[in-house]
Write an enzyme that holds these catalytic residues in place. Structure first.
Site, short mmCIF file in Angstrom:
data_model
loop_
_atom_site.label_atom_id
_atom_site.label_comp_id
_atom_site.label_asym_id
_atom_site.label_seq_id
_atom_site.Cartn_x
_atom_site.Cartn_y
_atom_site.Cartn_z
N SER A 68 -6.67 -21.06 41.68
CA SER A 68 -7.32 -19.35 42.43
C SER A 68 -8.76 -20.15 42.39
O SER A 68 -9.02 -21.39 42.54
CB SER A 68 -7.72 -19.95 40.56
OG SER A 68 -9.51 -19.19 40.52
N GLU A 105 -11.56 -19.92 42.10
CA GLU A 105 -12.84 -20.30 41.50
C GLU A 105 -12.57 -21.56 41.50
O GLU A 105 -14.04 -22.38 41.16
CB GLU A 105 -12.00 -19.93 39.74
CG GLU A 105 -12.92 -18.76 39.76
CD GLU A 105 -14.04 -18.75 39.45
OE1 GLU A 105 -14.78 -17.98 39.32
OE2 GLU A 105 -15.06 -19.66 38.38
N TYR A 158 -12.75 -22.51 33.16
CA TYR A 158 -11.74 -22.03 33.81
C TYR A 158 -11.12 -22.84 34.98
O TYR A 158 -9.86 -22.78 35.38
CB TYR A 158 -11.85 -20.34 33.89
CG TYR A 158 -10.98 -19.41 34.81
CD1 TYR A 158 -9.81 -19.16 34.68
CD2 TYR A 158 -10.91 -19.78 35.92
CE1 TYR A 158 -8.63 -18.96 34.95
CE2 TYR A 158 -10.09 -18.84 36.85
CZ TYR A 158 -8.86 -18.77 36.24
OH TYR A 158 -8.63 -18.24 37.51
P1 NAP Z 1 -3.88 -11.25 33.34
O1 NAP Z 1 -3.61 -9.45 33.41
O2 NAP Z 1 -4.97 -11.92 32.61
O3 NAP Z 1 -2.14 -12.10 32.91
C1 NAP Z 1 -2.23 -12.59 31.83
C2 NAP Z 1 -1.41 -12.80 30.99
O4 NAP Z 1 -0.76 -14.54 30.29
C3 NAP Z 1 -0.39 -11.70 30.74
O5 NAP Z 1 0.80 -11.63 30.41
C4 NAP Z 1 -0.84 -12.99 29.14
O6 NAP Z 1 -0.49 -12.53 27.92
C5 NAP Z 1 -0.03 -13.83 29.87
N1 NAP Z 1 -0.55 -15.62 28.41
C6 NAP Z 1 -1.69 -15.59 28.56
N2 NAP Z 1 -1.73 -16.95 27.26
C7 NAP Z 1 -0.26 -17.11 27.76
C8 NAP Z 1 0.02 -18.61 26.69
N3 NAP Z 1 -0.03 -19.08 26.06
N4 NAP Z 1 1.64 -18.05 26.23
C9 NAP Z 1 1.98 -17.34 27.15
N5 NAP Z 1 1.45 -15.84 27.85
C10 NAP Z 1 0.38 -16.46 28.19
O7 NAP Z 1 -3.70 -12.27 34.69
P2 NAP Z 1 -3.06 -11.74 35.98
O8 NAP Z 1 -4.73 -11.36 36.83
O9 NAP Z 1 -2.54 -11.02 36.09
O10 NAP Z 1 -3.25 -13.27 37.07
C11 NAP Z 1 -2.18 -14.10 36.86
C12 NAP Z 1 -2.84 -15.47 36.51
O11 NAP Z 1 -2.98 -15.81 38.62
C13 NAP Z 1 -3.36 -16.45 36.14
O12 NAP Z 1 -2.94 -17.37 35.96
C14 NAP Z 1 -4.38 -15.84 36.80
O13 NAP Z 1 -5.67 -17.03 36.12
C15 NAP Z 1 -4.39 -16.33 37.89
N6 NAP Z 1 -5.27 -16.07 38.87
C16 NAP Z 1 -6.06 -14.53 38.71
C17 NAP Z 1 -6.22 -14.49 40.19
C18 NAP Z 1 -6.47 -12.64 40.05
O14 NAP Z 1 -7.72 -12.07 40.66
N7 NAP Z 1 -6.04 -12.01 39.37
C19 NAP Z 1 -6.75 -15.41 41.07
C20 NAP Z 1 -6.77 -16.38 41.06
C21 NAP Z 1 -5.58 -17.52 40.28
P3 NAP Z 1 -0.08 -11.55 26.58
O15 NAP Z 1 -0.03 -9.96 27.86
O16 NAP Z 1 -0.01 -11.70 25.86
O17 NAP Z 1 -1.73 -11.45 26.56
O1 G4F Z 2 -14.66 -9.97 38.36
P1 G4F Z 2 -14.74 -10.82 37.70
O2 G4F Z 2 -14.94 -10.76 36.69
O3 G4F Z 2 -13.70 -12.33 38.17
P2 G4F Z 2 -14.37 -13.56 39.11
O4 G4F Z 2 -15.16 -14.59 37.75
O5 G4F Z 2 -14.16 -14.03 39.92
O6 G4F Z 2 -12.09 -14.39 38.07
C1 G4F Z 2 -11.00 -13.30 38.76
O7 G4F Z 2 -11.38 -14.07 40.28
C2 G4F Z 2 -10.45 -15.64 40.04
C3 G4F Z 2 -10.52 -15.69 41.79
O8 G4F Z 2 -11.74 -15.97 41.79
C4 G4F Z 2 -9.26 -15.69 39.34
F1 G4F Z 2 -9.01 -16.42 39.54
C5 G4F Z 2 -10.01 -15.51 37.79
O9 G4F Z 2 -8.45 -15.56 36.54
C6 G4F Z 2 -10.41 -14.02 37.39
O10 G4F Z 2 -9.16 -12.81 38.13
O11 G4F Z 2 -16.20 -11.30 38.44
C7 G4F Z 2 -16.66 -11.34 39.74
C8 G4F Z 2 -18.21 -11.29 39.71
C9 G4F Z 2 -18.55 -12.56 39.46
O12 G4F Z 2 -19.90 -12.95 40.64
C10 G4F Z 2 -19.39 -12.07 37.95
O13 G4F Z 2 -20.84 -12.54 37.41
O14 G4F Z 2 -18.52 -10.36 39.62
C11 G4F Z 2 -19.47 -10.55 38.73
N1 G4F Z 2 -20.34 -9.79 37.75
C12 G4F Z 2 -21.22 -8.84 37.76
N2 G4F Z 2 -21.56 -8.14 36.63
C13 G4F Z 2 -19.32 -9.05 36.60
C14 G4F Z 2 -20.13 -8.50 35.80
N3 G4F Z 2 -18.42 -9.69 36.37
C15 G4F Z 2 -17.63 -8.68 34.88
N4 G4F Z 2 -16.58 -9.33 34.80
N5 G4F Z 2 -18.57 -7.99 34.57
C16 G4F Z 2 -19.39 -7.70 35.12
O15 G4F Z 2 -20.16 -6.71 34.21
#
Ligand code: NAP
Ligand code: G4F
Length: 324
Positions: free
Chosen positions: A122, A124, A146
């Site tokens: 990520s 992050e 995280y």
């Molecule tokens: P998400 O919608 O929160 O999905 C997370 C998945 O992980 C769900 O299917 C959840 O299952 C499963 N899970 C959580 N804990 C588990 C465990 N102990 N054993 C088995 N399964 C488990 O996340 P996403 O946005 O699709 O992201 C996918 C991956 O990419 C994550 O690793 C996230 O950290 C990473 N990532 C995401 C972003 C982004 O912007 N979306 C960016 C960079 C990296 P349940 O349905 O059972 O909860």
């Molecule tokens: O949408 P966010 O919660 O995403 P964040 O923290 O960037 O993390 C996501 O992206 C990561 C990749 O960089 C992934 F690894 C991670 O799993 C996840 O998918 O927040 C985005 C921004 C932050 O700066 C937060 O402070 O939005 C700001 N924000 C402002 N108000 C808020 C809010 N975020 C959330 N969730 N809720 C608010 O009310």
């Protein structure tokens, strides 16, 4: 070809499963046991995929699963993925997002070292960014439990590549969204809020830091990069991003305007939503992925936010209709 996806019920897992099915893969998904089944994101493909129980916390379940399925490729998308929760549950976050990766790599090492492995790293990890834009060479400075756990997951993948010759790739993906995004993440929280305000179901939207900036892309585009990484001759690390960043304020403006609303009338800042340590500005440089994988994003930020607002409006209208 057989692919095993952890986190198949999540946003990315559902998009990746669709993508791999379109490529002719036999798709297996690992799901953890729950008293209620939450398959909303994969219900439309449930007959085409095979779900198996397993958990990142349970080493033997991972070994058994890999032995049974014998996948060619394994995509580790499962994680505790919500940054604020990682301050509430830092130990569990580390168990899932850090040690969980080692458990999978150990299972691969024991069962079949030829299985190709994708780790969901990520942006992050860049946290308090050390340079702009961020590339594969930018040093990490995570700002949340995280982010710290994801740095471990990244390096253990690199380490198993170098120690045991495992084909492990780390995709350093910047934020990516879609109508399937969880409601707690800021993009979906905003588009859901816009839909409810437009339909008179709510009159205020409370947010945290409006000045934070993210490089937001579309999840459907990003899952293709995961697959492309595993089709290369050698395993590697890749930054996946659009190269354009927007503030939360920009996001709010675009989302409200797409529904014909003035955001300033509805959005309020709630200090309780401001994080203990913020990642102020993320901007990725995906040149390496563009040149090596031939990958590039297709859907723009504005198109994606519009798509999400339209989806949430339709969803709320459907819910209202059922209530009548
Ligand atoms: P998400 O919608 O929160 O999905 C997370 C998945 O992980 C769900 O299917 C959840 O299952 C499963 N899970 C959580 N804990 C588990 C465990 N102990 N054993 C088995 N399964 C488990 O996340 P996403 O946005 O699709 O992201 C996918 C991956 O990419 C994550 O690793 C996230 O950290 C990473 N990532 C995401 C972003 C982004 O912007 N979306 C960016 C960079 C990296 P349940 O349905 O059972 O909860
Ligand atoms: O949408 P966010 O919660 O995403 P964040 O923290 O960037 O993390 C996501 O992206 C990561 C990749 O960089 C992934 F690894 C991670 O799993 C996840 O998918 O927040 C985005 C921004 C932050 O700066 C937060 O402070 O939005 C700001 N924000 C402002 N108000 C808020 C809010 N975020 C959330 N969730 N809720 C608010 O009310």
């Amino acid at each position: 070809m057989k692919a095993l996806i952890t986190g198949i019920t999540g946003q990315d897992g559902s998009h990746l499963a669709e993508f791999l099915l379109s490529k002719g893969y036999e798709v297996f998904g690992m799901v953890r046991r729950s008293s209620t089944e939450k398959f909303d994101r994969i219900n439309h493909i449930i007959d085409k995929i095979k779900l198996k129980q397993g958990d990142l916390l349970d080493q033997l379940s991972l070994i058994r699963l890999i032995e049974e399925i014998q996948p060619d490729e394994m995509y580790n998308l499962a994680a505790q993925s919500f940054v604020p929760t990682s301050w509430q549950q830092p130990v569990l976050t580390a168990e899932f997002d850090a040690v969980g990766v080692t458990r999978i790599l150990e299972a691969i090492r024991l069962v079949d070292k030829k299985i190709k492995f994708y780790q969901a790293s990520s942006s992050e990890m860049f946290g308090k960014t050390q340079e702009v834009p961020q590339t594969e060479k930018t040093p990490f400075y995570p700002r949340s439990p995280y982010g710290v756990a994801k740095v471990y997951g990244h390096w253990i993948t690199v380490n198993y590549r170098e120690s045991y010759g495992i084909f492990g790739c780390s995709g350093i993906l910047f934020n990516h969204e879609s109508p399937r995004r969880g409601l707690e993440f800021v993009t979906r929280k905003v588009t859901d809020g816009v839909a409810k305000i437009k339909l008179g179901l709510k009159d205020k939207l409370y947010l945290g830091n409006l000045d934070a900036q993210r490089d937001w892309g579309y999840a459907g585009d990003y899952v293709e990069s995961m697959w492309l990484m595993l089709q290369q001759k050698e395993p590697d690390n890749y930054v996946i991003a659009t190269g354009i960043s927007h503030s939360v304020k920009d996001l709010v403006r675009v989302a409200f305007e797409s529904a014909g609303l003035d955001w300033q009338k509805y959005v309020k800042v709630d200090q309780n939503l401001v994080r203990p340590a913020e990642v102020d500005h993320l901007l990725g440089d995906a040149s390496y992925a563009r040149n090596k994988l031939g990958w590039q994003p297709k859907v723009s930020f504005e198109e994606m936010i519009k798509m999400m607002v339209e989806h949430d409006l339709a969803l709320q209208q459907k819910i209202l209709k059922h209530k009548d």
